[in-house]
Design a protein around this motif. Sequence first.
Motif, mmCIF file in Angstrom:
data_model
loop_
_atom_site.group_PDB
_atom_site.id
_atom_site.type_symbol
_atom_site.label_atom_id
_atom_site.label_comp_id
_atom_site.label_asym_id
_atom_site.label_seq_id
_atom_site.Cartn_x
_atom_site.Cartn_y
_atom_site.Cartn_z
ATOM 1 N N LEU A 26 0.847 -1.367 -0.045
ATOM 2 C CA LEU A 26 0.071 0.039 -0.036
ATOM 3 C C LEU A 26 0.709 1.151 0.009
ATOM 4 O O LEU A 26 0.644 2.261 -0.791
ATOM 5 C CB LEU A 26 -0.925 -0.043 1.014
ATOM 6 N N ASP A 27 2.019 1.156 0.919
ATOM 7 C CA ASP A 27 2.846 2.359 1.039
ATOM 8 C C ASP A 27 3.505 2.377 -0.397
ATOM 9 O O ASP A 27 4.053 3.721 -0.633
ATOM 10 C CB ASP A 27 3.902 2.054 1.905
ATOM 11 N N ARG A 28 3.855 1.660 -1.129
ATOM 12 C CA ARG A 28 4.461 1.619 -2.443
ATOM 13 C C ARG A 28 3.615 1.774 -3.435
ATOM 14 O O ARG A 28 3.834 1.988 -4.731
ATOM 15 C CB ARG A 28 5.521 0.567 -2.768
ATOM 16 N N LYS A 29 2.356 1.805 -3.294
ATOM 17 C CA LYS A 29 1.319 2.326 -4.133
ATOM 18 C C LYS A 29 1.085 1.275 -5.193
ATOM 19 O O LYS A 29 0.816 1.545 -6.433
ATOM 20 C CB LYS A 29 1.202 3.769 -4.798
ATOM 21 N N LEU A 30 1.373 -0.026 -5.104
ATOM 22 C CA LEU A 30 1.124 -1.100 -5.863
ATOM 23 C C LEU A 30 -0.061 -1.836 -5.766
ATOM 24 O O LEU A 30 -0.641 -2.417 -6.554
ATOM 25 C CB LEU A 30 2.504 -2.024 -5.804
ATOM 26 N N ILE A 31 -0.603 -1.559 -4.613
ATOM 27 C CA ILE A 31 -1.974 -2.014 -4.445
ATOM 28 C C ILE A 31 -2.959 -0.958 -3.682
ATOM 29 O O ILE A 31 -2.225 0.063 -3.279
ATOM 30 C CB ILE A 31 -1.980 -3.243 -3.479
ATOM 31 N N ARG A 32 -4.042 -0.990 -3.744
ATOM 32 C CA ARG A 32 -5.128 0.119 -3.109
ATOM 33 C C ARG A 32 -6.147 -0.600 -2.426
ATOM 34 O O ARG A 32 -6.417 -1.666 -2.950
ATOM 35 C CB ARG A 32 -5.443 0.988 -4.119
ATOM 36 N N LEU A 33 -6.884 0.070 -1.534
ATOM 37 C CA LEU A 33 -8.034 -0.329 -0.952
ATOM 38 C C LEU A 33 -9.298 -0.116 -1.942
ATOM 39 O O LEU A 33 -9.353 0.981 -2.306
ATOM 40 C CB LEU A 33 -8.334 0.300 0.393
ATOM 41 N N ALA A 34 -10.030 -1.038 -2.278
ATOM 42 C CA ALA A 34 -11.168 -0.851 -3.005
ATOM 43 C C ALA A 34 -12.441 -1.291 -2.298
ATOM 44 O O ALA A 34 -13.131 -2.531 -2.770
ATOM 45 C CB ALA A 34 -10.910 -1.527 -4.288
ATOM 46 N N GLY A 35 -12.917 -0.641 -1.197
ATOM 47 C CA GLY A 35 -14.161 -0.805 -0.561
ATOM 48 C C GLY A 35 -14.026 -2.107 0.406
ATOM 49 O O GLY A 35 -12.856 -2.322 0.740
ATOM 50 N N ARG A 36 -15.118 -2.546 0.669
ATOM 51 C CA ARG A 36 -15.294 -3.642 1.866
ATOM 52 C C ARG A 36 -16.101 -4.670 1.114
ATOM 53 O O ARG A 36 -17.130 -4.444 0.379
ATOM 54 C CB ARG A 36 -15.897 -3.147 3.049
ATOM 55 N N LYS A 37 -15.744 -6.059 1.653
ATOM 56 C CA LYS A 37 -16.398 -7.056 1.205
ATOM 57 C C LYS A 37 -17.831 -7.352 2.006
ATOM 58 O O LYS A 37 -17.615 -6.878 3.389
ATOM 59 C CB LYS A 37 -15.656 -8.336 1.244
ATOM 60 N N LYS A 38 -18.941 -7.449 1.221
ATOM 61 C CA LYS A 38 -20.054 -7.679 2.150
ATOM 62 C C LYS A 38 -20.245 -8.941 2.819
ATOM 63 O O LYS A 38 -21.083 -9.638 2.361
ATOM 64 C CB LYS A 38 -21.334 -7.359 1.110
ATOM 65 N N VAL A 39 -19.338 -9.174 3.859
ATOM 66 C CA VAL A 39 -19.530 -10.550 4.392
ATOM 67 C C VAL A 39 -19.248 -9.976 5.787
ATOM 68 O O VAL A 39 -18.819 -9.082 6.245
ATOM 69 C CB VAL A 39 -18.402 -11.471 4.146
ATOM 70 N N VAL A 40 -19.555 -10.996 6.769
ATOM 71 C CA VAL A 40 -19.269 -10.784 8.174
ATOM 72 C C VAL A 40 -17.657 -10.177 8.410
ATOM 73 O O VAL A 40 -16.799 -10.406 7.755
ATOM 74 C CB VAL A 40 -18.990 -12.197 9.204
#
Lengths: 181, 181, 292
Positions: free
Chosen positions: B128-142
């Motif tokens: 995340l810090d290296r900006k190679l992946i990003r957060l894309a919302g949340r999964k609708k599970v518990v």
Amino acid sequence: MNSEFLQALIEAVVLTARSPVTPEAVSMATDREIGEREIEEAIAALAASWEEAERGVRLEKAAGGWRCVTPAQFDHYLRTFHGIASRQKLSQAALEVLAIVAHRQPVTLPEINFIRGANSAAVARTLLDRKLIRLAGRKKVVGKPFLYRTTKEFLLHFGLEKAEDLPDPEDLVEAEVIADA
Amino acid sequence: MNSEFLQALIEAVVLTARSPVTPEAVSMATDREIGEREIEEAIAALAASWEEAERGVRLEKAAGGWRCVTPAQFDHYLRTFHGIASRQKLSQAALEVLAIVAHRQPVTLPEINFIRGANSAAVARTLLDRKLIRLAGRKKVVGKPFLYRTTKEFLLHFGLEKAEDLPDPEDLVEAEVIADA
Amino acid sequence: MKNGAISGRVAAGSLHGFRAGPVILLGVEVNPDLADFIPLGPSVELPFFCGPLDLLLHLIRKNEVSIYDIPILSICDQYHEHVRTMQELDLEVAGEFLWMAAWLLQLKSKMLLPRTETEEGDPREELVERLLAYRRVKELASILHDKDLVRQCIWPAGIIADLDDEDVELDWEEVDLRLLAETYLYVMQRFAAAHPPPIQVIPLRYSVQDKMREIYQRITEDDLVPLTRHLNRRANPEEVVVLIVATLELVRLGAARAEQRLPFAEIYLRRGRRTLDEASFEPPEREDADEF
């Protein structure tokens, strides 16, 4: 190092440099294998060859070094292009206002201004135009300022169902919570 | 607009752009005077001509557009010139997490942990810090875990047009099974 | 032949592609410059495994057995042997390695038991599936690894157009929840820095002189005062600090003696060689007192 390789190297250097390039710095990059004089000549030859052909860049001497610039005849197109490109961009100021609205909603413009220490009216308007924030009634205080909230488009972009799903910013920046979630 | 002028214009645009250039944006910059198809062809011709000659830059297609990069053989000189000692290689764990995210996105951390059989929270944070992946919302599970996706930066770093261009690991392993049999 | 070519590359050990590079001891990456100085006892060099599945795949490959027919008994023993070595080397063994060890033991016991008719399927099935899935990941990771090495040598070229305004702009596509949260925290920190809380002046509630007087009187009356027990009755940290300072001051003046028989034992205060009069408890005159 043959002269073609040297010219290509100089091209790579001037196109990645952020400030004017001196022959001395290029010479040092080759571990002094190539002398400054030879590099100065190679740069001048490169500049001349770019000048001759119809090219999108030229080399000009400035502030003791050489730098790349675009010829004036492209200005109009470049201006239009960068204007189009910036439509998909968000300024730092806009991101700040959006972050404040997201995490403190509903919030008024005077509150946003106070937190940012800067007038945010123009930025808020841009965000309204882009449908990332919306007006949500007025606060019952003196002056009855408008309240701002995030929109459906905002939620859609961040993959959230509702604004309450926004994580606590403190938690999100800590690694452990990303793990627990 | 003759073809030489168009090629020079494209050169000026890709060299001043901060992210990959799409033929569509260039076409819009000419007020649609030149069509996207013609521009795509001109870019391809330009890319080919730069590839042939010994040049300090080349054009590559990545993340849905074209951008200007230096050929790998100049890396040593450029690092010396820019004063960058060495770059951080991605660890095996980081590459595994990237592979999972690239192949199965959007994917949650618990899913990544399960596939790797190892806790990947710290690695995910680095990515995340290296900006190679990003957060894309949340999964609708518990527990509503966060979903991860690869970024444009990921595509640019690995020189991909889109994440799907990576080979399908199923194919690779199936091939091996056939070879085993 | 396309498949054959791919499998050839895979079989040629691209799964081992990561092993080159810095000296890597099991579970710990060691700076090559420092590797010589790390006292390890007998020189044991183990390959680095980034998880239990990684280690298992290595054992399967080393034993040249099929992933679809793992000899659980021998692989389980080798796995445990490996984890034991990790522990002997005092390397931190992550919980996931131990969890896998337990799973393998369970599989081993299942394999030893005579198979009953009612039991369905092979107990190894789940493990095989997970190993296969993980192997695919490793395969793709290996491709990314090779690409990473090449791509690191590539520089983005670009010149700054004069017509650009220098405002930092972010690609909206790349704005995610984390960047939003980071920005919010940044703004709030900047706000807090610009608006420091007003400094509150709290009058001192306890004076050293008062406490000196109090302790001195107790020593004079009881002759023996257990200091820690005396302190423990005071919950207010401010009062505790003042009491300790007062005690030290009394000891310095010779008006009290502090005794401790054993480390961490109770400290007893006794009467000192000097007798103090009431004037000794007056606050000392400050030369610069007028300035305030």
